[in-house]
Design an enzyme around this catalytic site. Structure first.
Site, PDB file in Angstrom:
ATOM      1  N   TYR A  46      15.231 -10.091  76.872  1.00 34.19           N
ATOM      2  CA  TYR A  46      16.028  -9.850  78.079  1.00 34.19           C
ATOM      3  C   TYR A  46      17.475 -10.259  77.830  1.00 34.19           C
ATOM      4  CZ  TYR A  46      13.555  -8.180  82.166  1.00 34.19           C
ATOM      5  OH  TYR A  46      12.944  -7.385  83.080  1.00 34.19           O
ATOM      6  N   GLU A  48      20.316  -9.454  80.293  1.00 32.91           N
ATOM      7  CA  GLU A  48      21.176  -9.005  81.404  1.00 32.91           C
ATOM      8  C   GLU A  48      22.584  -9.543  81.247  1.00 32.91           C
ATOM      9  OE1 GLU A  48      17.914  -9.971  83.471  1.00 32.91           O
ATOM     10  OE2 GLU A  48      18.153  -8.477  85.095  1.00 32.91           O
ATOM     11  N   ASP A 195      31.071  15.377  80.646  1.00 30.99           N
ATOM     12  CA  ASP A 195      29.674  15.080  80.297  1.00 30.99           C
ATOM     13  C   ASP A 195      29.390  15.852  79.015  1.00 30.99           C
ATOM     14  OD1 ASP A 195      26.981  15.032  79.907  1.00 30.99           O
ATOM     15  OD2 ASP A 195      26.434  15.431  81.985  1.00 30.99           O
ATOM     16  N   THR A 222      24.362  11.528  76.372  1.00 30.00           N
ATOM     17  CA  THR A 222      23.112  10.957  75.900  1.00 30.00           C
ATOM     18  C   THR A 222      23.310  10.667  74.417  1.00 30.00           C
ATOM     19  OG1 THR A 222      22.326  13.205  75.554  1.00 30.00           O
ATOM     20  CG2 THR A 222      21.551  12.076  77.529  1.00 30.00           C
ATOM     21  N   LYS A 225      20.733  13.780  71.405  1.00 30.34           N
ATOM     22  CA  LYS A 225      20.788  15.229  71.166  1.00 30.34           C
ATOM     23  C   LYS A 225      21.476  15.462  69.813  1.00 30.34           C
ATOM     24  CE  LYS A 225      20.493  16.481  76.054  1.00 30.34           C
ATOM     25  NZ  LYS A 225      20.848  15.406  76.991  1.00 30.34           N
ATOM     26  N   ARG A 231      16.529   8.076  72.404  1.00 29.45           N
ATOM     27  CA  ARG A 231      16.736   8.532  73.780  1.00 29.45           C
ATOM     28  C   ARG A 231      17.523   7.449  74.515  1.00 29.45           C
ATOM     29  NH1 ARG A 231      13.935  12.810  73.960  1.00 29.45           N
ATOM     30  NH2 ARG A 231      14.789  13.287  75.982  1.00 29.45           N
TER      31      ARG A 231
END
Ligand code: DSN
Length: 423
Positions: A46, A48, A195, A222, A225, A231
């Site tokens: 974790y 954060e 984008d 992203t 691609k 991903r």
């Protein structure tokens, strides 16, 4: 692996990927290093917050890891700032909207059926319920040219807070200079956002223009691609990078900090550090000279494949391609819809997706088109000399879609062809 049920499914997917030709333009094959990072112990952690400002202890390896991913992303895209935490492209876009917009503000974005994306204002999305999206379209679908005059009229009428350039189904280049001119006329509160999810790898490699060179403020993407990473999502920006713990004044120059705060704690909790590890690896790979050759080959393959498809009678939206993706209207070409074409091609191991064409008279589940592209097959090592046969195989699969024997023969040919291009 002890879990036989899952192991069997993984093995099945490995075989499907090995024995099929991947033509979905938003998919790719990652390197074993990317897979190793994804499967690493960073999945247990974790973190954060951001490097140097975390809400949990034990960050001596996560901090330099995230910083490495950030530094490599900045270098690849000539950005002042990179936020590598978005879980994917949709949350990356949402984070930018929430960083900059107030409910009811207007955004100018490409119409979905003309190539835009669901998160660019489709009424089903949460952001479309919060903000006022106004679609712009192509002027002429036979060339793909955007109607920049109408875009300008819309911009001057609605005074959008964001003009969004970007797509998931548009085979041509955008004129970033024109977007920038129009945004300037709207005023200094108009954020220029690109984008670039589909073509990020092509921009990183320098074979396609970088919107930052035209004055854009933000690029979302992203990472899985053309960029050939895990991903995930990422937001790049220009401006002054501040302390995310302090709310800055809402100015375009402060957009990097506004974005950091919108991602965490605005939208997401703990970043997926194993994915960030894999992003760092993929960015490192994209910085290598071979990546430029790869990106150039994607473009060559797409252009040759488009020509070969036309020879086979495929009616291509915009008449061809300038990037990695091709959109074909199979309804006008062969009198079948995109779903029928997708299913016929699946049977011989060619995977692509049905897709709406501009102002499609057919519904999205039975649209008139198919969308395909060359990033994955280029990773596999296929070159332009294979594109002619791929186009022929596509036409044969459509012609013989009712003939199981012929389809079986074509399937065997695809498997045999791909043995020369190991994964
Ligand atoms: N689903 C992606 C694509 O296939 O283009 C976009 O989000």
């Amino acid at each position: 692996m002890k879990d036989d049920e899952v192991a069997k499914l993984i093995a099945g997917e490995e075989q499907r990927q090995r024995e099929g030709l991947e033509l979905i333009p938003s998919e790719n094959y990652v390197s074993t290093d990317v897979l190793t990072a994804l499967g690493s112990v960073f999945t247990n952690k974790y973190s954060e917050g951001y490097p140097g400002r975390r809400y949990y202890g034990g960050q001596e390896f996560t901090d330099p890891l995230e910083q490495l991913a950030i530094d490599r992303a900045k270098q690849l895209f000539k950005a002042d700032h990179a936020n590598v935490q978005p879980h994917s492209g949709a949350p990356a876009n949402e984070a930018v909207y929430s960083a900059w917009l107030e409910p009811g503000d207007s955004v100018l974005a490409m119409d979905l059926s003309h190539g835009g994306h669901l998160t660019h204002g489709n009424p089903m999305t949460r952001s479309a319920k919060l903000y006022n999206f106004i679609p712009y379209k192509m002027k002429d679908i036979s060339t793909g040219e955007i109607d920049y005059d109408h875009l300008r009229e819309l911009a001057l009428e609605h005074k959008p807070k964001i003009i969004l350039a970007g797509f998931s189904g548009y085979p041509r280049d955008l004129d970033y200079g024109k977007f920038a001119e129009i945004a300037k006329e709207v005023g200094d509160q108009c954020l220029l956002m690109a984008d670039m999810a589909h073509i990020a790898g092509l921009i990183a490699a320098g074979v396609k223009d970088n919107p930052f060179d035209y004055g854009f403020h933000v690029i979302t993407t992203t990472t899985h691609k053309t960029l050939r990473g895990p991903r995930g999502g990422m937001i790049l920006s220009k401006g002054t990078v501040g302390n995310p713990l302090k709310a800055p004044e809402k100015t375009i120059d402060n957009i990097p900090t506004l974005i950091d705060r919108a991602v965490f704690p605005g939208m997401q909790g703990g970043p997926h550090m194993h994915v960030i590890a894999a992003k760092a690896v993929a960015f490192g790979e994209a910085l290598q000279p071979e990546f430029k050759e790869y990106a150039q080959q994607i473009l060559t393959n797409a252009s040759v494949l488009a020509d070969e498809l036309k020879k086979q009678g495929f009616d291509l939206v915009t008449g061809g391609t300038s990037n990695h993706l091709i959109l074909a209207n199979v309804q006008t070409s062969f009198g079948i819809n995109g779903k029928e074409a997708e299913e016929a091609l699946d049977k011989i191991g060619l995977t692509l997706n049905k897709n709406t064409i501009p102002d499609d008279p057919n519904p999205p589940f039975r649209p008139s088109g198919i969308r395909l592209g060359t990033p994955a097959l280029t990773t596999r090592g296929l070159k332009e000399d294979s594109m002619g046969r791929i186009a022929e195989l596509m036409k044969l699969a459509i012609d013989y879609r009712e003939d199981d024997e012929r389809l079986k023969d074509l399937r065997s040919e695809v498997v045999a062809m791909l043995r020369n291009f190991s994964l």
